[in-house]
Design a protein around this motif. Structure first.
Motif, short mmCIF file in Angstrom:
data_model
loop_
_atom_site.label_atom_id
_atom_site.label_comp_id
_atom_site.label_asym_id
_atom_site.label_seq_id
_atom_site.Cartn_x
_atom_site.Cartn_y
_atom_site.Cartn_z
N ARG A 195 0.97 -1.23 -0.23
CA ARG A 195 0.10 -0.02 0.05
C ARG A 195 0.99 1.14 -0.12
N VAL A 196 0.55 2.42 -0.70
CA VAL A 196 1.13 3.58 -0.75
C VAL A 196 0.12 4.49 0.16
N TYR A 197 0.67 5.07 1.35
CA TYR A 197 -0.09 5.92 2.24
C TYR A 197 0.77 7.00 2.43
N GLY A 198 0.17 7.97 3.08
CA GLY A 198 0.41 9.30 3.52
C GLY A 198 -0.15 9.43 4.72
N VAL A 199 -0.03 10.67 5.59
CA VAL A 199 -0.44 10.95 6.85
C VAL A 199 -1.02 12.34 6.48
N ASP A 200 -2.39 12.36 7.05
CA ASP A 200 -3.15 13.57 6.99
C ASP A 200 -2.68 14.66 8.09
N ASN A 201 -3.48 15.85 8.05
CA ASN A 201 -2.94 16.89 9.19
C ASN A 201 -3.40 16.63 10.49
N ASN A 202 -4.21 15.65 10.68
CA ASN A 202 -4.69 15.20 12.00
C ASN A 202 -3.75 13.84 12.50
N GLY A 203 -2.71 13.49 11.60
CA GLY A 203 -2.06 12.41 11.94
C GLY A 203 -2.67 11.22 11.72
N ASN A 204 -3.43 10.91 10.77
CA ASN A 204 -4.15 9.55 10.42
C ASN A 204 -3.44 9.27 9.27
N GLU A 205 -3.22 7.77 9.03
CA GLU A 205 -2.77 7.20 7.90
C GLU A 205 -3.93 7.17 6.74
N VAL A 206 -3.38 7.64 5.76
CA VAL A 206 -4.55 7.71 4.64
C VAL A 206 -3.83 6.99 3.54
N THR A 207 -4.58 5.53 3.04
CA THR A 207 -4.02 4.78 1.92
C THR A 207 -4.42 5.19 0.82
N LYS A 208 -3.55 5.49 -0.15
CA LYS A 208 -3.89 6.10 -1.39
C LYS A 208 -4.21 5.17 -2.62
N CYS A 209 -3.34 3.99 -2.40
CA CYS A 209 -3.48 2.84 -3.48
C CYS A 209 -3.04 1.65 -3.00
N PHE A 210 -3.26 0.68 -3.54
CA PHE A 210 -2.80 -0.70 -3.30
C PHE A 210 -1.95 -1.10 -4.50
N ASN B 238 -4.93 3.61 -14.78
CA ASN B 238 -5.67 2.88 -13.53
C ASN B 238 -5.97 3.59 -12.77
N GLY B 239 -4.91 4.83 -12.26
CA GLY B 239 -5.02 5.62 -11.22
C GLY B 239 -6.15 6.61 -11.24
N ILE B 240 -6.60 6.97 -12.60
CA ILE B 240 -7.75 7.62 -13.05
C ILE B 240 -9.06 7.01 -12.61
N LYS B 241 -8.93 5.67 -12.95
CA LYS B 241 -10.13 4.82 -12.87
C LYS B 241 -10.45 4.62 -11.53
N ASP B 242 -9.33 4.36 -10.58
CA ASP B 242 -9.60 4.36 -9.08
C ASP B 242 -10.17 5.55 -8.57
#
Length: 192
Positions: free
Chosen positions: A56-71, A134-138
Protein backbone atom coordinates in the motif's frame (compact mmCIF):
# COMPACT_ATOMS: atom_id res chain seq x y z
CA UNK A 1 10.60 -14.82 -11.42
CA UNK A 2 8.21 -16.23 -14.03
CA UNK A 3 5.62 -13.57 -13.18
CA UNK A 4 8.25 -10.88 -13.66
CA UNK A 5 9.20 -12.30 -17.06
CA UNK A 6 5.53 -12.49 -18.06
CA UNK A 7 5.05 -8.85 -17.03
CA UNK A 8 8.11 -7.82 -19.02
CA UNK A 9 6.61 -9.60 -22.05
CA UNK A 10 3.54 -7.30 -21.88
CA UNK A 11 2.81 -5.71 -25.23
CA UNK A 12 5.33 -7.87 -27.08
CA UNK A 13 7.86 -5.03 -27.13
CA UNK A 14 10.77 -6.96 -25.63
CA UNK A 15 12.33 -10.08 -27.10
CA UNK A 16 12.82 -13.20 -25.03
CA UNK A 17 16.57 -12.53 -24.82
CA UNK A 18 15.84 -8.90 -23.74
CA UNK A 19 13.53 -10.21 -21.02
CA UNK A 20 16.12 -12.71 -19.79
CA UNK A 21 18.83 -10.03 -19.79
CA UNK A 22 16.66 -7.53 -17.90
CA UNK A 23 15.14 -9.95 -15.40
CA UNK A 24 18.61 -11.03 -14.24
CA UNK A 25 19.21 -7.46 -13.03
CA UNK A 26 16.26 -7.52 -10.61
CA UNK A 27 16.93 -8.53 -6.99
CA UNK A 28 14.44 -10.65 -5.04
CA UNK A 29 13.28 -9.45 -1.63
CA UNK A 30 10.80 -10.91 0.85
CA UNK A 31 8.80 -8.58 3.07
CA UNK A 32 6.83 -9.27 6.24
CA UNK A 33 3.47 -7.61 6.73
CA UNK A 34 3.98 -3.93 7.67
CA UNK A 35 7.60 -3.92 6.46
CA UNK A 36 8.54 -0.89 4.37
CA UNK A 37 9.73 -0.82 0.79
CA UNK A 38 9.96 2.95 0.94
CA UNK A 39 10.04 5.07 4.09
CA UNK A 40 8.61 8.58 4.40
CA UNK A 41 10.83 11.42 3.20
CA UNK A 42 13.21 9.31 1.13
CA UNK A 43 14.28 9.85 -2.45
CA UNK A 44 13.07 6.94 -4.55
CA UNK A 45 15.82 5.09 -6.37
CA UNK A 46 14.25 1.84 -7.51
CA UNK A 47 11.48 0.20 -9.48
CA UNK A 48 9.49 -2.51 -7.70
CA UNK A 49 7.64 -5.51 -9.16
CA UNK A 50 5.21 -7.41 -6.93
CA UNK A 51 5.65 -11.14 -7.45
CA UNK A 52 3.29 -12.15 -4.67
CA UNK A 53 1.38 -10.26 -2.00
CA UNK A 54 0.35 -6.60 -1.88
CA UNK A 55 1.72 -3.19 -0.96
CA UNK A 56 0.00 0.00 0.00
CA UNK A 57 1.05 3.56 -0.69
CA UNK A 58 -0.01 5.85 2.13
CA UNK A 59 0.47 9.29 3.57
CA UNK A 60 -0.46 11.01 6.82
CA UNK A 61 -3.14 13.71 6.93
CA UNK A 62 -3.06 16.91 9.02
CA UNK A 63 -4.64 15.06 11.95
CA UNK A 64 -1.93 12.38 11.97
CA UNK A 65 -4.17 9.71 10.42
CA UNK A 66 -2.75 7.28 7.88
CA UNK A 67 -4.48 7.60 4.50
CA UNK A 68 -4.11 4.70 2.08
CA UNK A 69 -3.78 6.17 -1.41
CA UNK A 70 -3.58 2.98 -3.42
CA UNK A 71 -2.71 -0.70 -3.37
CA UNK A 72 -0.10 -2.30 -5.58
CA UNK A 73 -1.06 -5.84 -6.43
CA UNK A 74 0.61 -8.97 -7.72
CA UNK A 75 2.04 -8.65 -11.24
CA UNK A 76 2.28 -4.86 -11.03
CA UNK A 77 5.26 -2.56 -11.24
CA UNK A 78 5.57 0.47 -8.97
CA UNK A 79 7.87 3.46 -8.87
CA UNK A 80 7.37 6.93 -7.47
CA UNK A 81 8.35 8.80 -10.62
CA UNK A 82 7.77 12.22 -9.10
CA UNK A 83 10.37 11.63 -6.40
CA UNK A 84 12.82 10.00 -8.77
CA UNK A 85 12.70 12.64 -11.51
CA UNK A 86 12.62 15.63 -9.14
CA UNK A 87 15.24 14.23 -6.77
CA UNK A 88 12.98 15.29 -3.90
CA UNK A 89 11.94 13.14 -0.93
CA UNK A 90 8.52 11.55 -1.13
CA UNK A 91 5.77 12.33 1.36
CA UNK A 92 4.35 8.82 0.98
CA UNK A 93 5.48 5.50 2.35
CA UNK A 94 5.13 2.10 0.70
CA UNK A 95 4.46 -0.81 3.00
CA UNK A 96 3.65 -4.51 2.64
CA UNK A 97 0.13 -5.21 3.91
CA UNK A 98 0.60 -8.99 3.88
CA UNK A 99 3.74 -11.13 3.45
CA UNK A 100 5.01 -10.04 0.04
CA UNK A 101 7.69 -11.07 -2.44
CA UNK A 102 9.07 -8.33 -4.65
CA UNK A 103 11.78 -7.82 -7.25
CA UNK A 104 13.60 -4.50 -7.38
CA UNK A 105 15.93 -2.80 -9.81
CA UNK A 106 17.65 0.57 -9.35
CA UNK A 107 16.45 3.22 -11.80
CA UNK A 108 20.06 3.83 -12.84
CA UNK A 109 20.55 0.16 -13.79
CA UNK A 110 17.20 0.04 -15.60
CA UNK A 111 17.89 3.22 -17.58
CA UNK A 112 21.36 2.01 -18.63
CA UNK A 113 19.57 -0.84 -20.40
CA UNK A 114 17.90 1.65 -22.78
CA UNK A 115 21.03 1.62 -24.92
CA UNK A 116 21.12 -2.17 -25.21
CA UNK A 117 17.36 -2.71 -25.37
CA UNK A 118 15.88 0.08 -27.54
CA UNK A 119 12.24 -0.94 -26.96
CA UNK A 120 12.71 -0.77 -23.18
CA UNK A 121 12.09 3.00 -23.18
CA UNK A 122 8.79 2.49 -25.06
CA UNK A 123 7.91 -0.38 -22.69
CA UNK A 124 8.53 1.78 -19.61
CA UNK A 125 6.45 4.66 -21.00
CA UNK A 126 3.62 2.23 -21.86
CA UNK A 127 3.64 0.95 -18.26
CA UNK A 128 3.64 4.49 -16.90
CA UNK A 129 0.63 5.41 -19.06
CA UNK A 130 -1.23 2.26 -18.04
CA UNK A 131 -0.56 3.00 -14.37
CA UNK A 132 -1.79 6.57 -14.81
CA UNK A 133 -5.01 5.40 -16.47
CA UNK A 134 -5.63 2.86 -13.71
CA UNK A 135 -5.10 5.61 -11.14
CA UNK A 136 -7.67 7.79 -12.89
CA UNK A 137 -10.18 4.92 -12.89
CA UNK A 138 -9.54 4.31 -9.20
CA UNK A 139 -10.00 7.98 -8.41
CA UNK A 140 -13.32 8.00 -10.27
CA UNK A 141 -14.84 5.14 -8.31
CA UNK A 142 -13.57 6.54 -5.00
CA UNK A 143 -15.13 9.96 -5.55
CA UNK A 144 -18.66 8.88 -6.40
CA UNK A 145 -21.29 7.07 -4.39
CA UNK A 146 -21.84 6.27 -0.77
CA UNK A 147 -19.70 3.95 1.37
CA UNK A 148 -21.65 0.83 0.39
CA UNK A 149 -21.36 1.65 -3.33
CA UNK A 150 -17.61 2.26 -3.01
CA UNK A 151 -17.09 -1.01 -1.14
CA UNK A 152 -19.16 -2.92 -3.73
CA UNK A 153 -17.00 -1.41 -6.49
CA UNK A 154 -13.86 -2.32 -4.53
CA UNK A 155 -15.08 -5.93 -4.21
CA UNK A 156 -15.79 -6.10 -7.91
CA UNK A 157 -12.46 -4.57 -8.94
CA UNK A 158 -10.23 -6.22 -6.34
CA UNK A 159 -11.83 -9.40 -4.92
CA UNK A 160 -8.47 -10.88 -3.90
CA UNK A 161 -7.40 -7.73 -2.05
CA UNK A 162 -10.71 -7.69 -0.19
CA UNK A 163 -9.87 -11.14 1.20
CA UNK A 164 -6.20 -10.44 2.00
CA UNK A 165 -5.79 -6.84 3.13
CA UNK A 166 -6.55 -5.79 6.72
CA UNK A 167 -9.88 -3.99 7.05
CA UNK A 168 -8.41 -0.73 8.37
CA UNK A 169 -6.38 -0.25 5.17
CA UNK A 170 -9.39 -0.89 2.95
CA UNK A 171 -11.47 1.54 5.01
CA UNK A 172 -8.76 4.20 4.73
CA UNK A 173 -8.55 3.66 0.96
CA UNK A 174 -12.33 4.00 0.61
CA UNK A 175 -12.29 7.11 2.84
CA UNK A 176 -14.61 5.59 5.43
CA UNK A 177 -14.13 4.52 9.04
CA UNK A 178 -13.26 0.91 9.90
CA UNK A 179 -16.52 0.78 11.87
CA UNK A 180 -18.56 1.79 8.81
CA UNK A 181 -16.78 -0.82 6.72
CA UNK A 182 -17.47 -3.47 9.35
CA UNK A 183 -21.21 -2.62 9.31
CA UNK A 184 -21.29 -2.74 5.50
CA UNK A 185 -19.53 -6.11 5.47
CA UNK A 186 -21.93 -7.49 8.09
CA UNK A 187 -24.97 -6.32 6.09
CA UNK A 188 -23.61 -7.85 2.91
CA UNK A 189 -22.86 -11.15 4.70
CA UNK A 190 -26.45 -11.31 6.00
CA UNK A 191 -27.82 -10.72 2.48
CA UNK A 192 -26.05 -13.82 1.13
Amino acid sequence: MNKLKTALAFGGLLSESNIDQLSMLFKRRTLKAEEYVQEFRTIVKEIVFIQQGALRVYGVDNNGNEVTKCFIRENQFFANLESYYSGQPTFDAVQAVIPTEIYTIPFSVFERQYEQIPNLFIFSKTLAEMTLLNGIKDNDFLNFGDAKTKYAAFLQRYPQLAQQVPQQYIASYLKITPQSLSRIRNRLAKQK
